[in-house]
Design an enzyme around this catalytic site. Structure first.
Site, mmCIF file in Angstrom:
data_model
loop_
_atom_site.group_PDB
_atom_site.id
_atom_site.type_symbol
_atom_site.label_atom_id
_atom_site.label_comp_id
_atom_site.label_asym_id
_atom_site.label_seq_id
_atom_site.Cartn_x
_atom_site.Cartn_y
_atom_site.Cartn_z
ATOM 1 C CB THR A 40 46.936 -70.552 -51.716
ATOM 2 O OG1 THR A 40 45.832 -70.052 -52.457
ATOM 3 C CG2 THR A 40 47.627 -69.419 -51.007
ATOM 4 C CE LYS A 46 46.941 -85.109 -31.265
ATOM 5 N NZ LYS A 46 48.354 -85.137 -30.871
ATOM 6 N NE ARG A 85 43.706 -70.760 -48.141
ATOM 7 C CZ ARG A 85 43.342 -70.995 -49.398
ATOM 8 N NH1 ARG A 85 42.651 -72.093 -49.695
ATOM 9 N NH2 ARG A 85 43.661 -70.172 -50.367
HETATM 10 N N1 CP Z 1 42.633 -69.415 -55.429
HETATM 11 C C1 CP Z 1 42.804 -70.146 -54.305
HETATM 12 O O1 CP Z 1 42.959 -69.617 -53.202
HETATM 13 O O2 CP Z 1 42.815 -71.491 -54.512
HETATM 14 P P1 CP Z 1 43.091 -72.579 -53.392
HETATM 15 O O3 CP Z 1 41.928 -72.541 -52.430
HETATM 16 O O4 CP Z 1 43.195 -73.885 -54.125
HETATM 17 O O5 CP Z 1 44.362 -72.200 -52.693
#
Ligand code: CP
Length: 312
Positions: free
Chosen positions: A60, A88, A110
């Site tokens: 991703t 931190k 993420r």
């Molecule tokens: N499919 C997927 O989200 O892979 P990664 O965790 O490597 O981003």
């Protein structure tokens, strides 16, 4: 050239927020880009993408980074909490505010905590694209998964899709189930009880009139499936280590488990895989997971371009 009204400035937080019309529009644009791979190069020149990854990622992160750069964007941020001030104790709120101040045109986030992408979207007017949100959602993964299904079969309607593995803590299967509920698909959830799909997903599907079959053993259904979507047991998200020990190594897709599969069955996996999908499947016509992953690049180029209102 198709305009991008309706997508410009839009947050991409949940696959639930996208309709069949939205998906079909995205797929048409991805088809166009795959037919003319350089056609979107540089169209977002001068814009800045902030990739804030509070969890590790290979596919991703890299595909969003390459997508943004191919579109002509500059990329900033971090590929994991190490190396940022998150270590931190800096909060998501302050991190978003900082990159907003640096002129980010889009946030790609993420985070291990569910709801983080939604929270970020609430504190900034800059579009937020979730790149994986706790154990709940991974909307662009669902889009690339659907695109890969279309690529294999030329359609989504009429297919039988089995999802196998950790449906409870795996965010890709819930997002895929939401996305598939826009299509005439027979879904089967194959998992031990402790890893079955979460009730909020089943309730959402039920409200849409979709009632997936529930199975505990792949052998009961493998012969009927068009797509087998295999997922890793999310060791890092299972709250109790003894629960993980109970399900560890419970299933493996290999040549033996696929013996009764249709020759046309496509095996998919969001990756990374550990021990649930044998490498012996790689050399068969069933293997579709590397094609699936490769489709993430054009898909994410299209999404960024739509969200940022670029020509397409
Ligand atoms: N499919 C997927 O989200 O892979 P990664 O965790 O490597 O981003």
């Amino acid at each position: 050239m198709m305009g991008s009204s309706g997508f410009t400035g839009r947050d991409v937080i949940s696959a639930r927020d996208f309709s069949r019309v939205d998906f079909e529009r995205i797929f048409k644009l991805v088809d166009g880009l795959e037919a003319a791979p350089g056609s979107m190069d540089g169209v977002l020149g001068g814009k800045l993408a902030a990739l804030l990854f509070f969890e590790p990622s290979t596919r991703t992160y890299s595909s969003f980074q390459i997508a943004a750069e191919r579109l002509g964007m500059k990329v900033t941020g971090f590929a994991g909490p190490t190396g940022s001030s998150v270590t931190k104790g800096e909060t998501l709120h302050d991190t978003v505010r900082m990159f907003e101040g640096y002129g980010a045109d889009v946030f790609i986030i993420r985070h291990p905590k569910m709801g983080a992408a939604r929270f970020a979207a609430e504190i900034t007017d800059t579009p937020v694209v979730s790149a994986g949100d706790g154990s709940r959602e991974h909307p662009t993964q669902a889009m690339l998964d659907l695109h890969a299904i279309r690529k294999a079969f030329g359609k989504v309607d009429g297919l039988k899709v089995g999802m196998l593995g950790d449906l409870r803590y795996g965010r890709t299967s819930s997002s895929l189930a939401y996305a598939l509920s826009n299509f005439d698909v027979e879904m089967t959830f194959i998992a031990p009880d402790s890893l079955q799909m979460r009730s909020e997903v089943s309730h959402f599907l039920s409200r849409r009139g979709v009632k997936p079959k529930v199975e505990t053993a792949l052998k009961n259904v493998v012969g009927s499936l068009d797509v087998l979507y295999v997922t890793r047991i999310q060791k890092e998200r299972i709250p109790d280590p003894t629960e993980f020990e109970k399900v560890k190594g419970l299933y493996e897709v290999n040549l033996e488990t696929l013996r009764d599969a249709k020759p046309t069955l496509k095996v998919m996996h969001p990756l990374p895989r550990v021990d649930e999908l044998s490498t012996e499947v790689d050399e068969t016509d069933h293997a579709h997971y590397f094609v699936q992953a490769a489709g993430g690049l054009p898909l994410r180029m299209v999404i960024l371009n739509l969200v940022l209102g670029g020509a397409s």
